[in-house]
Design a protein around this motif. Structure first.
Motif, PDB file in Angstrom:
ATOM      1  N   ASN A  14       0.807  -1.219   0.000  1.00 25.24           N
ATOM      2  CA  ASN A  14       0.000   0.000   0.000  1.00 25.24           C
ATOM      3  C   ASN A  14       0.843   1.273   0.000  1.00 25.24           C
ATOM      4  O   ASN A  14       0.303   2.376   0.133  1.00 25.24           O
ATOM      5  N   TYR A  15       2.138   1.117  -0.168  1.00 25.31           N
ATOM      6  CA  TYR A  15       3.069   2.242  -0.069  1.00 25.31           C
ATOM      7  C   TYR A  15       2.761   3.383  -1.049  1.00 25.31           C
ATOM      8  O   TYR A  15       2.667   4.549  -0.618  1.00 25.31           O
ATOM      9  N   PRO A  16       2.581   3.133  -2.349  1.00 31.04           N
ATOM     10  CA  PRO A  16       2.395   4.264  -3.276  1.00 31.04           C
ATOM     11  C   PRO A  16       1.181   5.119  -2.956  1.00 31.04           C
ATOM     12  O   PRO A  16       1.270   6.355  -2.909  1.00 31.04           O
ATOM     13  N   LEU A  65      10.435   7.402   5.629  1.00 28.69           N
ATOM     14  CA  LEU A  65       9.602   6.362   5.017  1.00 28.69           C
ATOM     15  C   LEU A  65      10.080   6.069   3.594  1.00 28.69           C
ATOM     16  O   LEU A  65      10.244   4.894   3.211  1.00 28.69           O
ATOM     17  N   ILE A  66      10.312   7.113   2.818  1.00 30.15           N
ATOM     18  CA  ILE A  66      10.762   6.933   1.441  1.00 30.15           C
ATOM     19  C   ILE A  66      12.148   6.294   1.408  1.00 30.15           C
ATOM     20  O   ILE A  66      12.417   5.396   0.605  1.00 30.15           O
ATOM     21  N   ARG A  67      13.013   6.711   2.300  1.00 30.90           N
ATOM     22  CA  ARG A  67      14.364   6.136   2.350  1.00 30.90           C
ATOM     23  C   ARG A  67      14.306   4.650   2.682  1.00 30.90           C
ATOM     24  O   ARG A  67      15.093   3.848   2.152  1.00 30.90           O
ATOM     25  N   VAL A 117       6.234   1.464 -10.002  1.00 27.01           N
ATOM     26  CA  VAL A 117       5.121   2.097  -9.278  1.00 27.01           C
ATOM     27  C   VAL A 117       5.602   2.737  -7.977  1.00 27.01           C
ATOM     28  O   VAL A 117       5.379   3.940  -7.750  1.00 27.01           O
ATOM     29  N   PRO A 118       6.279   2.005  -7.081  1.00 26.31           N
ATOM     30  CA  PRO A 118       6.788   2.680  -5.879  1.00 26.31           C
ATOM     31  C   PRO A 118       7.912   3.670  -6.174  1.00 26.31           C
ATOM     32  O   PRO A 118       8.020   4.696  -5.492  1.00 26.31           O
ATOM     33  N   LEU A 142       9.591   9.348  -6.202  1.00 29.06           N
ATOM     34  CA  LEU A 142      10.128  10.501  -6.923  1.00 29.06           C
ATOM     35  C   LEU A 142       9.151  11.678  -6.910  1.00 29.06           C
ATOM     36  O   LEU A 142       9.543  12.830  -6.681  1.00 29.06           O
ATOM     37  N   LYS A 143       7.878  11.396  -7.161  1.00 26.44           N
ATOM     38  CA  LYS A 143       6.864  12.454  -7.166  1.00 26.44           C
ATOM     39  C   LYS A 143       6.725  13.077  -5.782  1.00 26.44           C
ATOM     40  O   LYS A 143       6.595  14.302  -5.646  1.00 26.44           O
TER      41      LYS A 143
END
Length: 203
Positions: A122-124, A143-145, A154-155, A160-161
């Motif tokens: 469910n990350y993205p 979290l992103i790191r 997808v992730p 990046l966004k």
């Protein structure tokens, strides 16, 4: 003699067992997903014992901007052990933006939750919702790191966004890092998107 209930949508008489399963609908109405799902439908889905239709109702609901009154049931859905349901609820929470502040911890937990393969399903969607709600939250970059090793577009694109939107020095540095790591494996379209995000973030 057992007491009976009325379906809140069509007022047909339903048995207590059906009422408990559907949360207040008759079976016909339960299966007939309206184009414009209402908040009361979500509440019924979560209250009822029959989980088969929850994802479909929440998916249809996520196509429209929810009222702030939907926040409690959306938060409840994000905490469920059902990835489809969690993702749909996250999309709705994203549309509430800053009004969904109370859901931040729920979304952080859902984004970081991994399956038996160690993948955050469910990350993205949860990350996108978190950035829309509060792009300055201190837990976003960690979290992103944590999931920068994921090799699926997808992730990667969600990260990046998110980093381009956050726009801080730390965010841009991490964006550069992820961009450089996965750029050789990206196709032409993916590279164009990644380059555009990096350019916008460093402008």
């Amino acid at each position: 003699m057992h007491s009976e209930f009325a379906c809140y949508r069509c007022e047909a008489v339903v048995t207590p067992a059906v009422h408990a399963d559907t949360g207040g609908l008759c079976r016909n109405c339960q299966k007939s997903i309206p184009k414009r799902v209402e908040l009361r439908d979500l509440i019924a889905c979560m209250r009822g014992n029959d989980k088969r239709y929850r994802g479909v109702y929440f998916d249809q609901y996520s196509k429209f901007k929810p009222p702030v009154e939907a926040l409690p049931v959306l938060r409840e859905a994000v905490l469920q052990d059902d990835n489809y349901l969690v993702r749909c609820a996250a999309i709705s929470l994203q549309k509430l933006k800053s009004k969904a502040q109370p859901a931040i911890d729920d979304l952080l937990n859902a984004a970081a939750n991994v399956d038996e393969m160690g993948l955050p399903q469910n990350y993205p969607q949860c990350l996108t919702a978190l950035v829309a709600i509060d792009k300055s939250h201190p837990e976003l970059i960690p979290l992103i790191r944590r999931f920068k090793h994921l090799d699926n577009w997808v992730p990667i694109s969600a990260s990046l966004k998110a980093l381009a939107t956050i726009g801080t020095t730390d965010a841009v540095e991490l964006l550069r890092e992820i961009h450089a790591c996965w750029y050789p494996k990206m196709d032409k379209t993916q590279r164009r998107v990644a380059d555009k995000l990096l350019s916008e973030a460093t402008a």
